[in-house]
Design a protein around this motif. Structure first.
Motif, PDB file in Angstrom:
ATOM      1  N   TYR A   1      -1.728   9.875  -0.234  1.00  0.00           N
ATOM      2  CA  TYR A   1      -1.359   9.081  -1.310  1.00  0.00           C
ATOM      3  C   TYR A   1      -0.250   7.940  -0.918  1.00  0.00           C
ATOM      4  CZ  TYR A   1      -2.753  12.940  -4.436  1.00  0.00           C
ATOM      5  OH  TYR A   1      -3.786  14.087  -5.274  1.00  0.00           O
TER       6      TYR A   1
ATOM      7  N   THR B   1      -1.323   4.668   0.426  1.00  0.00           N
ATOM      8  CA  THR B   1      -1.833   3.655  -0.448  1.00  0.00           C
ATOM      9  C   THR B   1      -0.653   2.827  -0.809  1.00  0.00           C
ATOM     10  OG1 THR B   1      -1.285   4.624  -2.659  1.00  0.00           O
ATOM     11  CG2 THR B   1      -3.534   5.246  -1.703  1.00  0.00           C
TER      12      THR B   1
ATOM     13  N   ARG C   1      -1.153   0.012   3.898  1.00  0.00           N
ATOM     14  CA  ARG C   1      -2.269  -0.814   3.489  1.00  0.00           C
ATOM     15  C   ARG C   1      -2.399  -2.000   4.312  1.00  0.00           C
ATOM     16  NH1 ARG C   1      -3.165  -0.713  -1.895  1.00  0.00           N
ATOM     17  NH2 ARG C   1      -3.472  -2.946  -2.245  1.00  0.00           N
TER      18      ARG C   1
ATOM     19  N   ARG D   1      -1.164  -3.905  -7.326  1.00  0.00           N
ATOM     20  CA  ARG D   1      -0.391  -2.501  -7.239  1.00  0.00           C
ATOM     21  C   ARG D   1       1.090  -2.725  -7.108  1.00  0.00           C
ATOM     22  NH1 ARG D   1      -4.782   0.512  -5.722  1.00  0.00           N
ATOM     23  NH2 ARG D   1      -6.553  -0.509  -6.774  1.00  0.00           N
TER      24      ARG D   1
ATOM     25  N   LEU E   1      -8.201   1.922   4.152  1.00  0.00           N
ATOM     26  CA  LEU E   1      -7.972   3.383   3.179  1.00  0.00           C
ATOM     27  C   LEU E   1      -9.388   3.599   2.868  1.00  0.00           C
ATOM     28  CD1 LEU E   1      -4.801   2.169   1.363  1.00  0.00           C
ATOM     29  CD2 LEU E   1      -5.125   3.248   3.487  1.00  0.00           C
TER      30      LEU E   1
ATOM     31  N   ARG F   1      -9.522   5.183  -2.020  1.00  0.00           N
ATOM     32  CA  ARG F   1      -8.179   5.068  -2.335  1.00  0.00           C
ATOM     33  C   ARG F   1      -7.579   3.555  -2.368  1.00  0.00           C
ATOM     34  NH1 ARG F   1      -4.911   7.694   2.763  1.00  0.00           N
ATOM     35  NH2 ARG F   1      -6.843   6.976   3.830  1.00  0.00           N
ATOM     36  N   ALA F   2      -8.452   2.513  -1.861  1.00  0.00           N
ATOM     37  CA  ALA F   2      -8.022   1.427  -1.901  1.00  0.00           C
ATOM     38  C   ALA F   2      -8.086   0.802  -3.543  1.00  0.00           C
ATOM     39  CB  ALA F   2      -8.946   0.386  -1.080  1.00  0.00           C
TER      40      ALA F   2
ATOM     41  N   GLN G   1      -3.397   4.607  -7.151  1.00  0.00           N
ATOM     42  CA  GLN G   1      -1.986   3.617  -7.126  1.00  0.00           C
ATOM     43  C   GLN G   1      -0.833   4.693  -7.317  1.00  0.00           C
ATOM     44  OE1 GLN G   1      -1.050   0.556  -9.974  1.00  0.00           O
ATOM     45  NE2 GLN G   1       0.702   0.213  -9.089  1.00  0.00           N
TER      46      GLN G   1
END
Length: 445
Positions: A169, A172, A176, A259, A287, A291-292, A296
């Motif tokens: 998690y 993210t 990035r 995000r 990622l 996940r990308a 979030q």
């Protein structure tokens, strides 16, 4: 709690929590040794000491620590205590120095901690001083995506194992971009609260429509944020996850929306959207697609005292916390977006932030309740969502069924118990890493 110091403070069957842990001096003393003397602690960011011989002054619990980068570029975390009488050898927040001299007797240390010079070594000590054993006390240091962690415990597991699947998690937000992140700050202030109240608030979204009603209405009116209500929170598809003491909230973000939380408004949305769209191919490479594009990260804490990104709740006694607020931005993002994020972050969660002021008042009252001779006899009730969390096919960790839950709080205090009752790291369990880390991002960035 009892005279044997065996801590049983949370009832997992009812969610009842002993209030005394927020004010008891003996409990606090044990926390400094068993939690802050043992856990991996966030102490800064590589960007705070970017060049050779740079240093940044920080803390591990109550202990002053110098985060240094030596002449070879290696990071060190050194207890800011001269080995002679205990005087501090660094008196400023940051700088660049190859050596640190104690202003009491002139003992001088290299920035890797080695004791280099002692006045009168021959005359006063008859050349009998064991200088190699008298360097500055050094903690273990490891980094995750530029964030620097340190621990005093020689038997602690690796930082990668400590973070475990929580990193799935955390990536993210913190992992990035190829260029990494930059830390701005910190802004510092004192709060008359117990440090744990700040941490357990990180997964508490139940309070938002009540505590932050006026702040939310201002943001709706002037920034274009959607109205916030209890109904919105109860119906939200967002979830909570818990891994190794770390509490995380997140949402399925398959909507192409930027995000970022802080800095976005009606005026800046297009700027943020263009940046989001431009960088998404790189983020997806780092990622993986899921996940990308789908995850979030929201409110979160890293055990024991890391809050909402790189924000530190530094204990200063059972009834006082020194709060350090950093802003993390992508290192190579446009300056106008950096500025918007910085201003937005401070306006929400800085010392005078709209949301922060609401929260501090709550935390003060929670802490004060634990000092009441009568009130402390009656436990907190953290029963929300009992029996409604478990493994999830798509998301790692122990995941709550709903966004409004106190599952993470209950598990946080169970983790607190585990540290407080353990004689060593051998008695503290870690969940194995099972998440699939698609993409090229690694622990180092």
């Amino acid at each position: 709690m009892g005279t044997t110091r065996k801590y049983v403070v949370i009832d997992p069957a009812t969610g009842k929590l002993d209030r005394r842990i927020f004010s008891d001096e003996a409990v606090y003393a044990d926390e400094m040794e068993k939690i802050f003397g043992r856990a991996w602690l966030m102490i800064g960011h590589e960007s705070l000491a970017p060049a050779a011989d740079d240093f940044f002054h920080t803390y591990m619990g109550e202990d002053p620590v110098i985060l240094t980068r030596d002449g070879q570029g290696r990071l060190h975390a050194l207890l800011n205590m001269c080995r002679h009488r205990g005087n501090r050898v660094v008196r400023c927040d940051d700088g660049n120095a190859k050596r640190f001299m104690c202003t009491y007797h002139g003992w001088t240390y290299r920035n890797d901690g080695a004791l280099e010079h002692v006045p009168g070594e021959s005359e006063a000590y008859y050349d009998a001083l064991d200088k190699p054993s008298l360097g500055l006390i050094e903690a273990r240091v490891e980094t995750y995506a530029g964030i620097v962690f340190a621990t005093w415990a020689k038997d602690a597991p690796s930082l990668e194992a400590y973070l475990g699947d929580a990193r799935w998690y955390l990536d993210t937000v913190f992992n990035r971009r190829d260029g990494g992140m930059q830390a701005l700050g910190p802004m510092k202030w004192l709060e008359p609260v117990n440090w744990k109240t700040l941490v357990d608030n990180c997964s508490d979204n139940y309070h938002v429509p009540t505590s932050h009603l006026s702040s939310a209405r201002v943001q709706t009116r002037y920034l274009g944020r959607p109205p916030l209500s209890h109904e919105d929170q109860f119906a939200s598809p967002n979830r909570h996850a818990f891994v190794n003491g770390h509490s995380l909230t997140f949402r399925d973000a398959d909507d192409g929306v930027p995000r970022f939380v802080h800095g976005m408004s009606k005026e800046t949305l297009q700027l943020f959207q263009e940046y989001h769209d431009m960088t998404m191919p790189e983020v997806e490479r780092r990622l993986g697609t899921f996940r990308a594009r789908r995850v979030q990260l929201g409110n979160h804490s890293i055990f024991p005292n890391g809050i909402l990104g790189l924000r530190l709740a530094l204990p200063r006694g059972p009834l006082k916390t020194e709060f350090w607020h950093f802003v993390l931005v992508d290192r190579d993002m446009p300056e106008d977006i950096k500025r918007a994020i910085r201003i937005g972050s401070q306006a929400n969660n800085g010392a005078a932030g709209m949301f922060e002021q609401d929260d501090v008042d709550n935390w003060r009252q929670v802490t004060a309740a634990s000092t009441s001779r009568f009130g402390r006899r009656h436990p907190q009730d953290l029963s929300m969502g009992l029996g409604h969390a478990g493994p999830h096919p798509d998301y790692p960790g122990l995941v709550s069924e709903r966004y409004i839950s106190e599952n993470n709080q209950r598990l946080f205090y169970r983790r607190w118990e585990a540290f407080m009752n353990a004689a060593s790291w051998a008695q503290i369990s870690l969940d194995p890493i099972t998440a699939r880390f698609d993409g090229t991002a690694t622990m180092r960035g």
